[in-house]
Scaffold this active site. Structure first.
Site, PDB file in Angstrom:
ATOM      1  CB  SER A 160      -0.823  -0.018   1.268  1.00  0.00           C
ATOM      2  OG  SER A 160      -1.771  -0.987   1.185  1.00  0.00           O
ATOM      3  CD  GLN A 161      -0.632   6.640  -2.070  1.00  0.00           C
ATOM      4  OE1 GLN A 161      -1.465   6.362  -2.813  1.00  0.00           O
ATOM      5  NE2 GLN A 161      -0.331   8.116  -1.899  1.00  0.00           N
TER       6      GLN A 161
END
Ligand code: SAH
Length: 218
Positions: free
Chosen positions: A67-68
């Site tokens: 994930s970012q």
């Protein structure tokens, strides 16, 4: 291949990322501290070494993503983690989010449906530092009945609906942070479990996740 060397250049880039997360509205100092401590490049192939601290999602094995950083910070902030919280995570992926929760002092139970990703944790030396993580290979829609109830539940894949078994496995007053599908994007939602078993929901920003799928994958 992975490198497990945390150089000053990495630390500098990490500090810049934390500054960016503050500018984007992350205020929970415990979240920011954990993200300052954990070297994100340890969770990626060494080919990503120089870009590991950009605020972007990257590909990992089995066609999944890490994930970012902003998304990790956002979801973790919504969980309002306290030391010794019992947390269920759906979607272990790269183990990065898992490790952030563990660094904050939570007891983390994490489930992954991709065998290849689940098996990575066995060889993963960094996790030896965290004895407060338990890894499971399974379908997150089922949760972990044996270990329930949980103080907090985090889903790190796009949920087509709110999984009823996960609501059951949440403590009264506990939070579930879940991105729920709205076509091309997902709405971040936080559910609070009520004493009668129902839940209230709060809506937050839109994000984009890989899908939450049923069953296990060899
Ligand atoms: N927290 C991870 C996010 C990985 S992407 C990280 O930051 O690296 C989402 C992950 O959820 C993928 O690894 C995907 O395989 C997993 N996933 C999707 N559906 C699932 C399910 N039903 N049960 C468990 N894991 C699931």
């Amino acid at each position: 291949m992975r490198t497990f060397e945390d150089r000053n250049t990495h630390k500098g880039l990490r500090n810049q990322l934390i500054k960016l997360l503050r500018e984007k509205g992350i205020t929970d100092e415990n979240v920011l501290e954990a993200m300052t401590t954990i070297p994100r490049h340890f969770f990626l192939d060494s080919a990503f070494d120089h870009i590991a601290y950009e605020d972007r999602a990257f590909p990992i094995a089995a066609d999944q993503t890490i994930s970012q950083p902003y998304t990790v910070a956002y979801q973790t902030q919504l969980l309002e983690i306290k030391k010794s919280d019992k947390v269920l995570e759906i979607g272990t992926g790269s183990i990065y989010q898992t490790t952030i929760l563990a660094e904050m002092g939570a007891w983390v139970y994490t489930i992954e449906r991709q065998k290849k990703l689940f098996e990575e944790q066995k060889n993963y030396y960094f996790k030896r530092k965290y004895h407060n993580i338990k890894f499971f290979y399974g379908d997150g829609f089922e949760g972990l009945k044996t270990y329930a109830p949980f103080d907090k539940i985090i889903i790190t894949a796009a949920a087509p609906f709110i999984p009823p078994k996960l609501v059951e496995q949440l403590k009264t007053g506990g939070f579930m942070v879940i991105p729920v599908d709205e076509g091309d994007a997902q709405r971040m939602m936080r559910l609070t479990k009520q004493a009668d078993g129902s839940f209230t929901q709060q809506m937050f920003d839109q994000f984009s996740f890989v899908p939450m799928l049923t069953g296990k994958n060899q």
